[in-house]
Design a protein around this motif. Structure first.
Motif, mmCIF file in Angstrom:
data_model
loop_
_atom_site.group_PDB
_atom_site.id
_atom_site.type_symbol
_atom_site.label_atom_id
_atom_site.label_comp_id
_atom_site.label_asym_id
_atom_site.label_seq_id
_atom_site.Cartn_x
_atom_site.Cartn_y
_atom_site.Cartn_z
ATOM 1 N N ILE B 36 42.871 39.071 52.069
ATOM 2 C CA ILE B 36 42.862 40.383 51.421
ATOM 3 C C ILE B 36 41.984 41.353 52.197
ATOM 4 O O ILE B 36 42.338 42.508 52.429
ATOM 5 N N PHE B 37 40.842 40.854 52.670
ATOM 6 C CA PHE B 37 39.943 41.769 53.358
ATOM 7 C C PHE B 37 40.346 42.030 54.796
ATOM 8 O O PHE B 37 39.895 42.989 55.399
ATOM 9 N N CYS B 38 41.199 41.184 55.339
ATOM 10 C CA CYS B 38 41.705 41.434 56.684
ATOM 11 C C CYS B 38 42.814 42.473 56.672
ATOM 12 O O CYS B 38 43.039 43.177 57.649
ATOM 13 N N ALA B 39 43.536 42.543 55.555
ATOM 14 C CA ALA B 39 44.689 43.440 55.502
ATOM 15 C C ALA B 39 44.251 44.876 55.708
ATOM 16 O O ALA B 39 43.276 45.324 55.114
ATOM 17 N N ARG B 64 50.572 39.781 30.020
ATOM 18 C CA ARG B 64 49.667 40.458 29.086
ATOM 19 C C ARG B 64 48.228 39.971 29.281
ATOM 20 O O ARG B 64 47.270 40.734 29.306
ATOM 21 N N GLN B 65 48.108 38.654 29.437
ATOM 22 C CA GLN B 65 46.801 38.023 29.605
ATOM 23 C C GLN B 65 46.129 38.528 30.874
ATOM 24 O O GLN B 65 44.944 38.823 30.900
ATOM 25 N N ILE B 66 46.931 38.624 31.950
ATOM 26 C CA ILE B 66 46.370 39.031 33.226
ATOM 27 C C ILE B 66 45.943 40.488 33.172
ATOM 28 O O ILE B 66 44.876 40.857 33.660
ATOM 29 N N LEU B 67 46.764 41.305 32.528
ATOM 30 C CA LEU B 67 46.397 42.720 32.407
ATOM 31 C C LEU B 67 45.123 42.871 31.582
ATOM 32 O O LEU B 67 44.287 43.713 31.869
ATOM 33 N N LYS B 68 44.988 41.994 30.593
ATOM 34 C CA LYS B 68 43.787 42.036 29.757
ATOM 35 C C LYS B 68 42.550 41.763 30.616
ATOM 36 O O LYS B 68 41.499 42.369 30.426
ATOM 37 N N GLY B 69 42.702 40.851 31.593
ATOM 38 C CA GLY B 69 41.588 40.529 32.479
ATOM 39 C C GLY B 69 41.228 41.693 33.394
ATOM 40 O O GLY B 69 40.096 41.806 33.840
ATOM 41 N N LEU B 70 42.229 42.536 33.683
ATOM 42 C CA LEU B 70 41.971 43.654 34.597
ATOM 43 C C LEU B 70 41.330 44.838 33.884
ATOM 44 O O LEU B 70 40.691 45.665 34.498
ATOM 45 N N PHE B 112 44.372 51.540 48.849
ATOM 46 C CA PHE B 112 44.079 50.198 49.380
ATOM 47 C C PHE B 112 42.967 49.534 48.585
ATOM 48 O O PHE B 112 42.998 48.338 48.298
ATOM 49 N N MET B 113 41.977 50.363 48.247
ATOM 50 C CA MET B 113 40.851 49.801 47.498
ATOM 51 C C MET B 113 41.355 49.216 46.173
ATOM 52 O O MET B 113 40.987 48.109 45.787
ATOM 53 N N ILE B 114 42.216 49.957 45.511
ATOM 54 C CA ILE B 114 42.735 49.478 44.224
ATOM 55 C C ILE B 114 43.543 48.198 44.422
ATOM 56 O O ILE B 114 43.371 47.218 43.695
ATOM 57 N N VAL B 115 44.410 48.214 45.440
ATOM 58 C CA VAL B 115 45.222 47.021 45.689
ATOM 59 C C VAL B 115 44.319 45.829 45.980
ATOM 60 O O VAL B 115 44.540 44.723 45.486
ATOM 61 N N ARG B 116 43.270 46.064 46.783
ATOM 62 C CA ARG B 116 42.342 44.974 47.106
ATOM 63 C C ARG B 116 41.729 44.377 45.846
ATOM 64 O O ARG B 116 41.758 43.162 45.645
ATOM 65 N N VAL B 117 41.184 45.247 45.005
ATOM 66 C CA VAL B 117 40.509 44.735 43.813
ATOM 67 C C VAL B 117 41.497 44.011 42.906
ATOM 68 O O VAL B 117 41.235 42.909 42.416
ATOM 69 N N VAL B 118 42.672 44.637 42.722
ATOM 70 C CA VAL B 118 43.653 44.041 41.814
ATOM 71 C C VAL B 118 44.114 42.682 42.324
ATOM 72 O O VAL B 118 44.129 41.689 41.579
ATOM 73 N N THR B 119 44.456 42.592 43.605
ATOM 74 C CA THR B 119 44.913 41.299 44.127
ATOM 75 C C THR B 119 43.790 40.273 44.113
ATOM 76 O O THR B 119 44.022 39.102 43.837
ATOM 77 N N LEU B 120 42.581 40.748 44.380
ATOM 78 C CA LEU B 120 41.444 39.823 44.361
ATOM 79 C C LEU B 120 41.309 39.186 42.983
ATOM 80 O O LEU B 120 41.170 37.969 42.847
ATOM 81 N N ILE B 121 41.386 40.022 41.972
ATOM 82 C CA ILE B 121 41.189 39.501 40.616
ATOM 83 C C ILE B 121 42.374 38.656 40.181
ATOM 84 O O ILE B 121 42.210 37.550 39.653
ATOM 85 N N ILE B 122 43.579 39.176 40.439
ATOM 86 C CA ILE B 122 44.758 38.406 40.044
ATOM 87 C C ILE B 122 44.767 37.076 40.782
ATOM 88 O O ILE B 122 44.955 36.007 40.198
ATOM 89 N N GLY B 123 44.522 37.140 42.112
ATOM 90 C CA GLY B 123 44.556 35.918 42.911
ATOM 91 C C GLY B 123 43.554 34.895 42.403
ATOM 92 O O GLY B 123 43.907 33.741 42.148
ATOM 93 N N SER B 124 42.303 35.338 42.205
ATOM 94 C CA SER B 124 41.296 34.344 41.822
ATOM 95 C C SER B 124 41.521 33.849 40.404
ATOM 96 O O SER B 124 41.299 32.684 40.108
ATOM 97 N N SER B 125 41.999 34.733 39.513
ATOM 98 C CA SER B 125 42.172 34.246 38.144
ATOM 99 C C SER B 125 43.379 33.334 38.038
ATOM 100 O O SER B 125 43.335 32.312 37.364
ATOM 101 N N VAL B 126 44.465 33.691 38.746
ATOM 102 C CA VAL B 126 45.668 32.876 38.655
ATOM 103 C C VAL B 126 45.480 31.548 39.376
ATOM 104 O O VAL B 126 45.900 30.494 38.909
#
Ligand SMILES: Nc1ncnc2c1ncn2[C@@H]1O[C@H](COP(=O)(O)OP(=O)(O)OP(=O)(O)O)[C@@H](O)[C@H]1O
Ligand SMILES: [Mg+2]
Lengths: 295, 270
Positions: B36-39, B64-70, B112-126
């Protein structure tokens, strides 16, 4: 099979209760239950493990709010004004299963006084109530100045029950008040509850797994099965249906089984014996002639 | 009710992600974060976003659960995005009003910043929090960290402490719930009065909670010693972890993603 009871001092009307609503762990503990407890008597609430007894108890004093349905005291919905639910808790005293953990004060007397103090009573009144509650639960005067953490398990139990009695609730709900105590301790605590009920004209609900205790101390019995009302009646009405009780994971008192055995062996002392006291009388009657000789 | 808080957010299930070896998951998630940080180009961000979506679908966790986490991070993201938009300077001026200038670069950075944070959270939580039970997680951590034993770090003891702590969090929450209810039944009032009064109202909850926590710890220690627990030395495990074909498949997928992202970074677009 199901029954409904209406009217009464405190009642549930079509109450459904679900734990953890909206999570993957959602669990329906009660499903459309209607039941009612008569005023001025001791009702024994029984049912197998997980049948929803504790849930009912907590619904009665507003610690849990029904997912749907209403809880009424004297016909009035307790959740009519949610801000006043604290007053409901003063009217419906609740002693939890294993209540020993709720003790926290420096001395037993202060701990018993916690509830009355929350009610905003005067010091003299609080003191009187503490002594009163200690009398019902059989706590000696020297106990009152000890730290609750120095007491034995059974003594802690008495303090916890006294803490609720000191609030003088008109309805007293006790979840397994005598579980895990020795026979004498059970007798003293249950006897104290009976005394409290008589002196205050209170409505008492005792949850218990002990058929023996309920046969002696309860005026009416209510059987819950899997979150539904199964049977309601006097101990005779409940205990004469042995098969039915077995179906819902309960059984008749030991002494009843014992008297049945005796009958099978040819000593018929009569039917419908549910307490040791009754059995004693019946056996005496059976050997009526010999009693005077023995003495 | 207090016990409705799901801790660690573990979501029991049977998806391919649930079945992955926890060690592999820890490694995969590190790789994913690095990726994610290389992209840095639009195409590579699309790749990262796409694979996060793919993992989400694989995990069968409700959206729904994932959105709740965000949701808790929404404000922070909005705030940093605005900062990025207004404070980044570049060559392509899009709009100007007095000293407020918005450049195309700023918009891209914000996105990009938003995409980074969102993928980071989704990736780590999932990958980790939603699909790994806390016990599997500490087990995996212990194994991943076990080389540190050479440095005389008590890896096993730490992981045992963590496992016990995690194991008892639900118990403690339940207990707190129970005590709060018992004191409420005695007329305790936790919601009104001044701050000091409210803190004071917590004493009847905290004292029994601590008493029982210490009691429990004591009992657990005795119970463990009765069963001859003596630390990690020579200890075998009930569940052995094995890397399966599935684990290697996911590893391959993640490495491929990493390589592709590096490749796509050089494809510029503006
Ligand atoms: N906090 C909770 N969260 C989720 N489910 C619960 C909770 N408390 C009780 N339940 C469930 O609700 C049902 C009824 O529980 P309840 O405690 O009322 O039973 P009970 O009749 O008091 O049992 P016992 O005789 O063992 O005390 C059970 O199936 C139980 O699993
Ligand atoms: Mg119970």
């Amino acid at each position: 099979m199901g029954e409904t009871v209406t009217g009464g001092k405190i009642s549930l009307e079509h109450v459904t209760y679900k734990y953890s609503v909206g999570t993957p762990f959602e669990k329906t503990a009660l499903d459309d239950v209607s039941l009612s407890f008569e005023g001025g008597i001791i009702t024994g609430l029984m049912g197998h493990t997980g049948s929803g007894k504790s849930t009912i108890a907590q619904l009665l004093n507003g610690l849990l709010k029904p997912t749907s349905g209403t809880v009424r005291i004297d016909g009035k919905d307790i959740w009519e004004d949610p801000k006043k639910i604290r007053e409901i808790r003063f009217r419906v005293g609740m002693v939890f299963q294993y209540p020993e953990y709720q003790l926290f004060e420096e001395t037993v007397a202060k701990d018993i006084a916690y509830g009355p103090r929350n009610m905003g009573l005067e010091e003299s009144e609080i003191e009187a109530r503490v002594l009163d509650a200690a009398r019902f639960t059989g706590l000696e005067a020297e106990c009152l100045e000890k730290s609750p953490f120095q007491l034995s398990g059974g003594q802690k139990r008495r303090v916890a029950i006294a803490g609720i009695m000191a609030m003088r609730p008109e309805i007293l709900v006790l979840d397994e008040p005598a579980a895990g105590l020795d026979p004498q301790g059970r007798r003293e605590i249950l006897g104290g509850i009976r005394e409290y009920q008589r002196e205050n004209g209170a409505t008492v609900i005792i949850i218990s797994h002990s058929m023996e205790d309920l046969a002696v101390y309860a005026d009416k019995l209510m059987v819950i099965n899997q979150g539904h009302l199964f049977r309601y009646g006097t101990s005779h009405e409940i205990f004469c249906h042995a098969e039915e009780l077995k179906q819902v994971g309960l059984s008749r008192p030991q002494i009843t089984k014992f008297m049945m055995e005796l009958k099978r062996e040819g000593l018929d002392a009569g039917e419908g014996i549910y307490t040791v006291g009754d059995a004693f009388e019946a056996v005496l009657r059976l050997f009526g002639g010999e009693r005077s000789h023995a003495e | 009710m207090l016990s409705d808080i799901t801790l660690g957010q573990f979501f029991p299930g049977n998806s391919p992600l649930h079945k992955l070896d926890p060690r592999m998951k820890i490694f995969l998630i590190i790789l994913f974060i690095v990726t994610i940080f290389c992209a840095s180009s639009l195409l590579s961000f699309c790749l990262v976003l796409g694979s996060a979506a793919f993992l989400t679908i694989l995990s069968r966790i409700p959206l729904r659960q994932i959105l709740k986490g965000l949701r808790p991070l929404f404000l922070i993201m909005l705030f940093t995005a605005i900062l990025n938009i207004f404070w980044t300077s570049g060559e392509n001026l899009l709009w100007q009003w007095g000293f407020v200038k918005i450049y195309a670069e700023g918009l891209w950075y914000a996105l990009f910043m938003i995409v980074r944070v969102v993928t980071l959270i989704i990736g780590s939580s999932v990958l980790l929090t939603y699909t790994t039970s806390p016990i599997a997680l500490t087990d995996g951590l212990e194994r991943v960290l076990s080389p540190l034993r050479v440095l005389h770090l008590p890896v096993h003891e730490f992981s045992m402490m963590m496992t016990i702590a995690l194991r008892f969090i639900p118990t403690l929450i339940q207990e707190t719930d129970k005590i709060i209810n018992a004191q409420k039944a005695r007329g305790a009032d936790f919601t009104s009065g001044s701050l000091f009064q409210r803190m004071h109202a917590l004493v009847p909850v905290m004292v029994p909670l601590f008493v029982s926590a210490f009691h429990r710890a004591d009992e657990l220690a005795v119970a463990m010693e009765c069963r001859c627990y003596h630390g990690g030395e020579g200890r075998t495990r009930m569940t052995q972890l094995h890397l399966s074909g599935r684990d290697y498949l996911f590893l391959f997928f993640m490495l491929a993603l990493f390589a592709l992202v590096l490749l796509c970074n050089s494809v510029s677009f503006w």
